[in-house]
Design a protein around this motif. Structure first.
Motif, mmCIF file in Angstrom:
data_model
loop_
_atom_site.group_PDB
_atom_site.id
_atom_site.type_symbol
_atom_site.label_atom_id
_atom_site.label_comp_id
_atom_site.label_asym_id
_atom_site.label_seq_id
_atom_site.Cartn_x
_atom_site.Cartn_y
_atom_site.Cartn_z
ATOM 1 N N THR A 133 0.940 3.345 3.304
ATOM 2 C CA THR A 133 1.405 2.889 4.614
ATOM 3 C C THR A 133 2.153 4.025 5.297
ATOM 4 O O THR A 133 2.761 4.858 4.647
ATOM 5 N N PRO A 134 2.117 4.022 6.618
ATOM 6 C CA PRO A 134 2.736 5.138 7.337
ATOM 7 C C PRO A 134 4.217 5.250 7.046
ATOM 8 O O PRO A 134 4.799 6.303 7.196
ATOM 9 N N GLU A 135 4.836 4.153 6.652
ATOM 10 C CA GLU A 135 6.271 4.206 6.464
ATOM 11 C C GLU A 135 6.639 4.839 5.135
ATOM 12 O O GLU A 135 7.790 5.152 4.888
ATOM 13 N N GLN A 158 0.836 -1.189 0.000
ATOM 14 C CA GLN A 158 0.000 0.000 0.000
ATOM 15 C C GLN A 158 0.876 1.245 0.000
ATOM 16 O O GLN A 158 1.692 1.422 0.880
ATOM 17 N N PRO A 203 4.022 13.004 2.473
ATOM 18 C CA PRO A 203 4.396 14.182 3.271
ATOM 19 C C PRO A 203 3.685 14.232 4.598
ATOM 20 O O PRO A 203 4.269 14.535 5.618
ATOM 21 N N PRO A 243 -8.464 0.434 3.921
ATOM 22 C CA PRO A 243 -8.414 -0.855 3.248
ATOM 23 C C PRO A 243 -8.348 -0.643 1.747
ATOM 24 O O PRO A 243 -8.969 0.259 1.215
ATOM 25 N N PRO A 296 1.730 11.846 7.063
ATOM 26 C CA PRO A 296 1.275 10.465 7.289
ATOM 27 C C PRO A 296 -0.178 10.449 7.726
ATOM 28 O O PRO A 296 -0.640 11.294 8.482
ATOM 29 N N THR A 297 -0.856 9.497 7.243
ATOM 30 C CA THR A 297 -2.272 9.380 7.540
ATOM 31 C C THR A 297 -2.468 8.291 8.569
ATOM 32 O O THR A 297 -1.589 7.476 8.783
ATOM 33 N N PRO A 298 -3.605 8.250 9.209
ATOM 34 C CA PRO A 298 -3.916 7.145 10.110
ATOM 35 C C PRO A 298 -3.879 5.819 9.360
ATOM 36 O O PRO A 298 -3.859 5.821 8.135
ATOM 37 N N PRO A 299 -3.879 4.723 10.102
ATOM 38 C CA PRO A 299 -3.649 3.396 9.506
ATOM 39 C C PRO A 299 -4.313 3.239 8.138
ATOM 40 O O PRO A 299 -5.385 3.777 7.900
#
Lengths: 205, 241, 368, 387
Positions: free
Chosen positions: A21-23, A18, A27, A35, A29-32
């Motif tokens: 993904t936070p990693e 995806q 610029p 889906p 980061p979004t919550p988890p």
């Protein structure tokens, strides 16, 4: 037979890559990760994430990881490992200043150990997995403990549990087990006298 | 040198890690450079800090109501555990002492460390599998609740008994069922159909403390012989298969 | 006798050793009786006091920490110390194989002997003092120094690196803080004009030195309390046995009875230091008097001197416990810095000021 | 290529002394595995020169239980309860890490109720962990009283856990796909009570310990590691933040309900023990803030999305998820073959294992007392190091 939890994806063969993904180097980061829409992506062949492509473009020794992974992953051959990791650490575009994790996977069916180096960048907050495979019968790999201090002890752990030998390591000795322990417990073919096997039926006789 | 005033110097500001702006609070430090205090101020603040600390402790000494000690064996009567407390595993029984468990093994499969061992038997009357013995090893149980989660028949529960200490670890192997025989469901079904109820109830066999080999993930525990006590002799081992 | 006690002008100083000396001329058996009484009394007093102090410390600590402390043996755990003593007596006596056996055996004995020697000189009430030496203050310093010998020997003979570290810390700490203690003792000696403890007490019948010596007395008192806490190896100066650093320091290898000797010595030393503080600064058994208020003074005299002494000592003991259960421990270099860079200069300046005061007779209550 | 494998015996052999009479002899001393200051069974070999620590060699493995090996023979659901036993003071966050990994791999979308409860529980867990640490730090530095105060306040929080979950320490509450049980009806009230009770206690902590000049002297400029050193040493959590790197996954890569709450990340400026101390104390306050924002608006919804009897089979490939426990970043790395319920390899990137090695860099040429302060400020939980 192979039931899974509800709402799991119907396409287990699709690697979960995806971009959100936070990693990844988004610029903000979004919550988890939301889906994925499995219907959209199922037709396309798996596309390596953006970071993988960027890294492969910048460093010629890398190539995208062949197997499935949920994180941007590149593959290198053991001879190029130190060179690639040095480049990844020092390249200002990536600046992977942290070696988040280093461990091994025993791919016994291929006769190989897969060594994974999980790099983390504090400037782009992205994560990159560098994977390399070494033969099980000659598990020698150059050390990277001169690049990151923590590598010294991560490598000691891998040596302790997998028996991977690190060339030029300053202090290669067992970390959890005693110095005179025979064998390397996390290898798939490890056996010793005190291992229990799960065999509940024997009690019922 | 210098005294750190913990209340004063915390100030929030924004930094970035990567491109993310982050509100941070920075740890206070002792004033330095132009702000630095004179030696006398430092000494005064330092000495004052010692007395402030002493004030806190004497505050507790002079207020006996702050004592939180529970005098355990004395307060046994009033000690009330929370209703979800995971004390000891037991089988749910109805008012006639019939259990819900029919020996379906789901809990045994779910158990991560082999603390549950279930043996089944086939009832001679209705030819159904039923529970013969439900062994629970408290000594290896980690109270992870996986068995209760896995149980499809609502047959297990936690009791609030936490005083499980014994002198012999073999006594920590419990037989949870009082009898080997049909579960309450089977009995009710038979009652409804009025079909050989008496015969079915007659197949029930009492089960007391377990006296057999101690199971260790299916193995017998090395060097630990089976336990022989007065109340285990009568049914030391499962009788019929 | 009672009259003598009640009239503050003439307290009778009659110690056990004096009685024995008097009796020696007439009846040697009586003298021997007094000696035995002194010895036995000291021993019984030592152990009873130690147990009582341990109990008090545990209770006080517990209530500082929102606990109850010992509650099971006897009423509110009063007999807990006896139970502990019995337990310690029954414990296996372990001597490490590589230890220096003789010194290992002697070390706790040295410790307890030093304690007993210091105890005999404390004037607890006009008639309760075993020996009243005319060089009492010097004697206290001398036998106090003997106590650290036991600690050093214990650390050395245990043949354990942790013990040795603890012992060396104890030695360094003791030698350093001994200077400050002596300096503050000297201040009072100057003010009182005597080295004899009973005379120092007598000199305070118009006002305790902590009042009469005003600033000098207060400073000397605080220097005395801080440095005697350090000498006693009590927190926050418990570096020789710092259990989170040295696993127990000099008594790491000790167990059972031998350990209880150290333990007892530590608590009795706390009592001695407190009693000394009370004697020097709070007038020992001398009741609280204000010059000119005769009615008030005579009411104060109704309280027996023994109680005065006990109360004052208990106050200082409580102060030490309060400090112990509040403060963290200092680091070894900070400890040394505190002594050599702070307490020692303060002590010297204070001594100089005291000398000035004595010369100029600038007492707060000029009385006399 | 010749790989030299050494042993502990070789490592601690003292080289022969030179002739210089001014040389003081360096010696090795064994601290632990049974030592009051090593928080369990951590063993440190110290190379000392008098009181000065020249080198610290951690010797691990006294509580190595092979959890990664056991995990290869367990389902993911069963593995969750083993992670409780690693860092037992942030047990629920460990559970959450496995759950997060499984949910990420299975692409399970959770509802807000689960996320809120998980976040509240994790923050409560963080508070109780830091409270315990605060007390233990006091005890390590010689003040015994804070230890009991910390424990006293922590018990209030473990009471909340016990009421909802039934356990106080190893709870196995957060499961792949949801929560083991719904929260107890009293939960919200009890949490509010605890916040009302514990917030003044934090000020008291400041008075008793933070403001105390002895503590400040013991902690300040002790065990300094710079941001570069810290990154290279791979430390995370409060230890990294104390060095001035504001890496808090709750902020930079929010999971759970952290994206919806407002809180500040506590950072230090120097990277010494004092900064590490203060960062943790401030984190207690920030955790209270997070809980206060969430506790009143827990939405309704299911708390378990999957049936426990259903098998969890992760898609083939490697999966990783990480989150911020009370001690740093915990990552769970699992390799699945796509066929079996059991992972081919499961690995925990444990924060304590990475943090513990920095003790050597911190303690070089410091005193034994500083070493104790350093270990304490790292907030080590040994079972998580050894796994």
């Amino acid at each position: 037979m192979t039931e899974k939890s509800p709402q799991d994806n119907k396409h287990p063969e699709k690697p979960a890559q995806q971009p959100s993904t936070p990693e990844s180097s988004a610029p903000k980061p979004t919550p988890p990760p939301a889906p994925a829409k499995p219907e959209e992506q199922v037709e396309k062949p798996p596309q390596p994430p953006e970071l993988t492509l960027k890294v492969c473009a910048a460093i010629s020794e890398c190539k995208p990881y062949s197997a499935a992974s949920d994180c941007p992953t590149v593959e290198v051959i053991p001879e190029n490992l130190v060179k690639v990791l040095t480049a990844l650490r020092d390249n200002q575009d990536f600046a992977f200043s942290m070696l988040m994790d280093h461990t091994a996977v025993d791919r016994i069916e291929d006769g190989k150990f897969e060594l994974v180096y999980r790099l983390y960048s504090l400037t782009t907050l992205s994560m990159l997995l560098v994977s390399t495979k070494i033969p099980r019968d000659k598990p020698i790999i150059p050390t990277v403990s001169h690049l990151w201090d923590i590598a010294e002890w991560q490598e000691r752990e891998v040596y302790d549990l997998f028996g991977v030998l690190y060339d030029n390591h300053p202090d290669l000795r067992r970390v959890f087990l005693e110095d005179d322990w025979v064998g390397f417990p996390l290898r798939k073919d490890y056996k010793d006298d005190f291992m229990l096997t799960l065999d509940i039926d024997s009690l019922r006789e | 040198m210098g005294y750190i005033d913990t209340k004063k110097s915390t100030k929030a500001k924004v930094t970035t890690v990567g491109n993310t702006p982050i509100n941070v609070v920075i740890a206070p430090r002792s004033p330095s450079g132009a702000d630095s205090e004179s030696l006398l101020t430092t000494i005064f603040k330092s000495v004052k800090s010692l007395f402030v600390g002493m004030k806190v402790t004497i505050g507790y000494l002079v207020r006996p109501s702050t004592v939180v000690t529970q005098q355990y064996p004395e307060n046994r009567e009033t000690l009330k555990m929370f209703d979800r407390f995971r004390g000891q595993l037991r089988l749910i029984k109805d008012e006639n002492n019939y259990m819900n468990c029919n020996g379906c093994n789901f809990c045994e499969i779910a158990c991560p460390n082999g603390s549950i061992v279930i043996t089944d038997q086939r009832n001679p009357v209705n030819e159904k599998l039923e529970l013969e013995r439900f062994l629970w090893r408290l000594d290896s149980c980690t109270f992870c609740n996986a068995c209760l989660q896995a149980c499809p028949h609502d047959a297990l529960e936690w009791s609030d008994g936490f005083e499980a200490a014994v002198y012999d670890r073999r006594l920590l192997v419990y037989t949870l069922n009082d009898y080997a025989g049909p579960p309450v469901k089977a009995i009710n079904r038979a009652k409804k159909k009025e079909d050989r109820v008496e015969e079915l109830l007659a197949t029930m066999e009492p089960r007391k403390q377990y006296g057999g080999p101690v199971p260790l993930a299916g193995r017998k525990m090395p060097g630990v012989p089976a336990l022989e006590t007065e109340n285990t002799k009568d049914n030391a081992s499962p009788k019929h298969k | 006798m009672l009259e003598n006690l009640l009239t503050h002008s003439a307290f009778e100083i009659l110690t056990l050793s004096d009685r024995a000396a008097q009796a020696l001329a007439e009846n040697p058996w009586e003298a021997a009786g007094y000696t035995l009484l002194a010895l036995g009394g000291t021993g019984a007093f030592l152990s009873l006091l130690g147990m009582a102090l341990i109990y008090v410390e545990r209770k006080v600590a517990a209530h500082f920490q929102c606990r109850l402390g010992p509650m099971r043996v006897g009423w509110h755990g009063m007999l807990q110390s006896i139970a502990d003593a019995l337990k310690l007596l029954q414990k296996e006596d372990i001597i490490p194989e590589k230890a220096d056996k003789l010194l290992f055996f002697l070390a706790p004995v040295f410790s307890i002997i030093a304690t007993v020697l210091a105890l005999i000189i404390i004037p607890m009430s006009p008639s309760l003092q075993v020996v009243d030496l005319n060089i009492g203050v010097i004697f206290i310093s001398a036998v106090g120094g003997f106590g650290v010998l036991g600690i050093l020997l214990a650390g050395w003979s245990s043949n354990n690196k942790w013990s040795l570290l603890g012992a060396m810390r104890a030695g360094a700490q003791f030698i350093s803080y001994e200077i400050s203690v002596t300096l503050s003792l000297l201040v009072i000696t100057l003010l009182a004009g005597s080295l004899q403890l009973s005379e120092i007490v007598q000199s305070q019948q118009d006002g305790w030195w902590i009042w009469r010596g005003h600033i000098v007395g207060v400073v000397a008192f605080f220097v005395f309390i801080i440095s005697s806490t350090a000498e006693l190896n009590r927190p926050p100066f418990d570096l020789p046995e710092a259990e989170s650093e040295l696993t127990g320091g000099f008594h790491t290898e000790y167990s059972g009875l031998r350990f209880s000797f150290f333990f007892l010595a530590e608590f009795i030393n706390m009592f001695i230091a407190s009693a000394l503080g009370a004697t020097l600064f709070f007038g020992g058994w001398m009741p609280f008097h204000i010059g000119g208020f005769e009615t008030f003074n005579s009411i104060m005299d109704l309280i027996p001197p023994g109680l005065w002494f006990a109360g004052k000592t208990a106050f200082i003991v409580f102060l030490m416990m309060w400090v112990r259960w509040t403060f963290p421990r200092l680091r070894v270099d900070q400890l040394m810095r505190l002594e050599w860079k702070f307490l020692l200069p303060v002590g010297f300046i204070n001594l100089f000021a005291a000398a000035t005061i004595v010369l100029t007779k600038l007492y707060f209550f000029p009385g006399q | 290529m010749a790989v030299k494998i050494s042993t502990l015996e070789e490592r601690i052999s003292v080289p022969a002394e030179g002739d210089n009479p001014l040389n003081t002899q360096e010696y090795f001393i064994n601290m632990g595995p049974q030592h009051p200051a090593t928080h369990g069974v951590l063993r440190l070999m110290l190379k000392l020169d008098g009181e000065t620590v020249r080198e610290v060699i951690p010797v691990l493995g006294y509580i190595h239980r092979g959890i990664e090996k056991i995990g290869e023979h367990q389902t993911y659901r069963q593995f969750v309860h083993l992670t409780d036993r690693c860092d037992y003071l942030s047990a629920m966050m460990n559970n959450w890490a496995v759950s997060l990994m499984v949910e990420k791999a299975m692409q399970t979308q959770l509802n807000d109720r689960i996320e809120y409860i998980r976040t509240i529980m994790a923050e409560l867990e963080r508070i109780q962990s830091h409270m315990l640490w605060w007390g233990v730090l006091g005890m390590d530095l010689g003040a015994f009283t804070p230890f009991l105060y910390g424990f006293r306040d922590r018990e209030m929080i473990t009471d909340i856990f016990e009421e909802t979950i039934g356990c106080r320490l190893t709870m196995n509450y957060i499961q792949p796909g949801g929560l083991m049980d719904d929260i107890h009806p009293n939960f919200v009230k009890r949490v509010k009570d605890v916040i009302a009770y514990a917030k003044p206690k934090i000020d008291e902590y400041e008075e008793l310990l933070s403001g105390n000049v002895i503590i400040q002297e013991r902690l300040r400029n002790v065990g300094t590691i710079t941001a570069e050193q810290a990154t290279s040493l791979g430390v995370t959590g409060p230890v990294l933040r104390a060095s001035g790197v504001a890496l808090d996954l709750r902020r930079v890569a929010p999971y759970g309900a952290y994206g919806q709450v407002d809180f500040e990340v506590a950072v230090g400026s120097v990277g010494d023990c004092w900064d590490r101390y203060w960062v943790r104390v401030e984190e207690i306050r920030q955790s209270f803030r997070i809980i206060e924002q969430l506790i009143d608006n827990i939405p309704a919804g299911k708390t378990m999305l999957s049936k426990p009897a259903k098998k969890i089979i992760l898609p083939e490939g490697s999966h990783y998820a990480q989150l911020e426990t009370a001690r740093g970043i915990l990552g769970i790395y699992a390799v699945s073959d796509g066929k079996s319920e059991n992972p081919v390899r499961i690995h925990m990137r444990s924060p304590n294992y990475h943090n513990v090695w920095s003790v050597d860099a911190m303690t070089r040429n410091a005193r034994i007392g500083d070493l104790v302060a350093n270990i304490s400020s790292l907030d080590i939980v040994v079972p998580d190091i050894d796994r």
